[in-house]
Enzyme design. Structure first.
Site, PDB file in Angstrom:
ATOM      1  CE1 TYR A 140       9.023  36.729  -6.180  1.00 30.90           C
ATOM      2  CE2 TYR A 140      11.091  37.191  -5.063  1.00 30.90           C
ATOM      3  CZ  TYR A 140       9.805  36.702  -5.035  1.00 30.90           C
ATOM      4  OH  TYR A 140       9.287  36.200  -3.869  1.00 30.90           O
ATOM      5  CE  LYS A 170       7.949  32.904  -6.248  1.00 27.30           C
ATOM      6  NZ  LYS A 170       8.671  32.785  -4.951  1.00 27.30           N
TER       7      LYS A 170
END
Length: 312
Positions: A140, A170
């Protein structure tokens, strides 16, 4: 990208709450079902938009268990398991795997600033080794929030050390050049790159990325689904324009309270405005402004929900 585990449009799902600020699992499961029926391929739960770091370890486990128990497919869930404490990240990752989740989204350890790539590699090595590769790990990258970015050199090192386990990223940095560089460097090896912003959906798909995991997909996923299905052409371009306008509207006010306001008005359920401090509900002026902006974006009304009501 073919065969991406979470390929497509994924909402960074909101976490509804009771008046006492405890998670409202019935409302959350209903929201998840609605998202999956209205354009979402998967759901990023317990991320930034889901206020994961406002919940304790036992609450985060109970939320995930509660969704699965209420029929939300575990395979569609990508829960956030990254914590400042390594042992908490290990525990949540093992728990997600035990629930049947195919992947987890992991923040870097975010309390100590400016860690070296060696330090981050050591952290993720411990995470992988202690969880035994039980589920795929998605990095992330959100340096504006965590203050700890993932460098390309670190990702390359992790992929070489743990092939098939470190599965994707992400990227919520807002830096499309960084996303494109990750695709160019690693997508050929099956590394899945997801945009954290709706404005890049069409572009990232064209460049070989896997899709998106975004906050505004709580309300605009049906337009993302058009872009994912069509990719190019007038219909896809028009849907991408709606995503762009919706994202701009969502970020014109504090993001999480703003999305809750849209859900409150769209469902007629004022409970959607309940939020844990330090977040606060929108002011009336902000609420009116974001509602008008989402109307202008073309997102409203939300399909299958109750008629909109004015702010209470």
């Amino acid at each position: 990208m073919q065969d991406a585990l979470f390929g497509g449009i994924n909402a960074a799902a909101l976490t509804p709450m009771h008046p006492d600020l405890s998670p409202d699992l019935e409302r959350m499961a209903a929201h998840c079902r609605w998202l999956l029926a209205n354009g979402c391929n998967g759901l990023g739960v317990l991320g930034t938009t889901g206020e994961a770091n406002s919940f304790g370890l036992h609450e985060r486990k109970a939320i995930l268990e509660g969704l699965v128990a209420r029929g939300i497919p575990a395979g569609a869930l990508l829960p956030g398991t990254g914590c400042a404490a390594l042992t908490d990240s290990v525990e949540l990752t093992r728990h997600a795997a035990a629930q049947g989740c195919r992947g987890v989204l992991v923040l870097p350890p975010f309390y100590y600033k400016n860690p070296s790539d060696d330090g981050l590699f050591a952290y993720f090595s411990e995470l992988v080794n202690r969880t035994g590769g039980a589920t795929r790990i998605y990095l992330y990258n959100f340096p504006q929030q965590s203050a700890v970015p993932f460098s390309l050199a670190l990702i390359e090192r992790l992929l070489k050390a743990f092939p098939g386990v470190i599965k994707g990223v992400k990227d919520s940095s807002g830096d499309y050049a960084n996303m494109k560089a990750m695709i160019a460097a690693f997508a050929k090896d099956g590394f899945e790159v997801y945009s954290g912003s709706d404005e890049f959906v069409q572009r990232i798909l064209a460049d070989g990325g896997a899709g998106c995991i975004t906050a505004a997909s709580n309300i605009n996923a049906r337009f993302g689904a058009v872009v994912y299905a069509k990719r190019t052409g007038p219909e896809a371009d028009a849907a991408q324009a709606v995503l762009n306008a919706s994202r701009k509207a969502a970020t014109s006010v504090p993001l999480i309270p703003g999305l809750r306001e849209i859900m409150a008005r769209s469902t007629g359920d004022a409970g959607w405005r309940t939020i844990r401090p330090p977040h606060l509900p929108l002011s009336r002026e902000q609420a009116e402004a974001v509602w008008a902006a989402q109307q202008a974006a073309g997102v409203l009304p939300l399909p299958g929900l109750a008629p909109a009501k004015a702010a209470e």
